[in-house]
Scaffold this motif. Structure first.
Motif, short mmCIF file in Angstrom:
data_model
loop_
_atom_site.label_atom_id
_atom_site.label_comp_id
_atom_site.label_asym_id
_atom_site.label_seq_id
_atom_site.Cartn_x
_atom_site.Cartn_y
_atom_site.Cartn_z
N ARG A 133 0.84 -1.19 0.00
CA ARG A 133 0.00 0.00 0.00
C ARG A 133 0.88 1.24 0.00
O ARG A 133 1.77 1.39 0.85
CB ARG A 133 -0.94 0.03 1.21
N GLY A 134 0.64 2.11 -0.98
CA GLY A 134 1.42 3.32 -1.09
C GLY A 134 0.92 4.41 -0.15
O GLY A 134 -0.15 4.31 0.47
N LYS A 135 1.71 5.47 -0.06
CA LYS A 135 1.35 6.59 0.81
C LYS A 135 0.06 7.26 0.36
O LYS A 135 -0.64 7.88 1.17
CB LYS A 135 2.49 7.61 0.84
N ASN A 136 -0.27 7.15 -0.94
CA ASN A 136 -1.50 7.76 -1.44
C ASN A 136 -2.72 6.87 -1.24
O ASN A 136 -3.82 7.20 -1.67
CB ASN A 136 -1.36 8.10 -2.92
N GLY A 137 -2.52 5.72 -0.58
CA GLY A 137 -3.64 4.83 -0.29
C GLY A 137 -3.89 3.77 -1.35
O GLY A 137 -4.74 2.89 -1.14
N SER A 138 -3.18 3.81 -2.47
CA SER A 138 -3.38 2.81 -3.52
C SER A 138 -2.66 1.52 -3.17
O SER A 138 -1.67 1.51 -2.43
CB SER A 138 -2.89 3.34 -4.86
#
Length: 245
Positions: free
Chosen positions: A89-94
């Protein structure tokens, strides 16, 4: 007088080459005798030779290289493709797959309604026959990778959400949608090999005798309630999967 070998000719050819690979007669990385030479040696046609080679390719002992021939592989050699398994999970929520492969859809997947069969209902912990949103996708990626990917989401998971009125996205975009609904996600995967059905072998361009790796991934929330299920079907002839434990 030695007993006559009653095995089919293609299997005799496969056994002959297998013994040669394992005892070093045919060293790893070196070309095997040509189809023409093997056909003459065993008194068969070239399609019979190819059938024997297909059996060895399914067990990972030979590798066919377009325009160059068929080469021996050590049973201890690594496959050409290693795919890490997991979700990041990336910092942007994806959410993205750990292997980082960029897949292209052969056709735009469309959500269709299906009823949960017994085996999937058990994994999703829903009654058999419960309606599911289902996406089917044939996915391709460089260099020459192919997989079948199916996503199932029970209707009951989406009650009292905006997805009562619209279809949810397919995975992996589905993970962010479920997280936005307030779920904390984790995943469990089940892996087994099996032989493909004819349409699956055709879609994945598998030679005869090559198995698939079937992966069932269940998405669960913080209470271990299953929210979705995915089915991945991957060619099993030259692939290994890597898991961090």
């Amino acid at each position: 007088m030695p007993a006559e070998n009653t095995q089919p000719k293609y299997r005799q050819i496969a056994d002959y080459l297998r013994r040669g690979i394992l005892d070093g007669t045919f060293p790893a990385g070196q070309p095997l005798p040509s189809e023409e030479a093997l056909a003459k040696q065993f008194g068969v046609t070239r399609p019979t030779v190819r059938q024997g080679l297909t059996e060895l390719r399914a067990s990972g002992l030979v590798e066919a290289i377009m325009g160059r021939g068929t080469f021996a592989r050590s049973p201890h050699s690594r496959p050409n493709v290693t795919r890490p398994r997991g979700i990041r999970r990336g910092k942007n929520g994806s959410f993205t797959e750990a292997d980082g492969i960029k897949w292209t859809e052969a056709e735009e997947p469309i959500a269709v309604r299906t009823d949960a069969p017994l085996a999937l209902a058990d994994l999703l912990r829903v009654p058999p026959g419960e309606p599911l949103y289902t996406y089917d996708a044939l996915q391709t990626a460089e260099p020459g990778l192919r997989q079948l990917h199916r996503t199932y989401v029970p209707f009951s998971i989406l009650v009292s959400t905006k997805y009562e009125e619209e279809a949810p996205p397919q995975a992996p975009q589905l993970y962010a949608a479920l997280a936005d609904l307030g779920h904390e996600l984790h995943f469990t995967e089940y892996l087994r090999p099996r032989m493909p059905l004819p349409d699956q072998a055709q879609a994945l361009r598998l030679p005869d005798g090559v198995p698939i790796l079937l992966i069932l991934r269940v998405t669960l929330n913080e209470h271990d309630k299953p929210l979705a299920l995915e089915e991945f079907q991957l060619p099993g002839d030259d692939l290994e999967l890597a898991y961090s434990l």
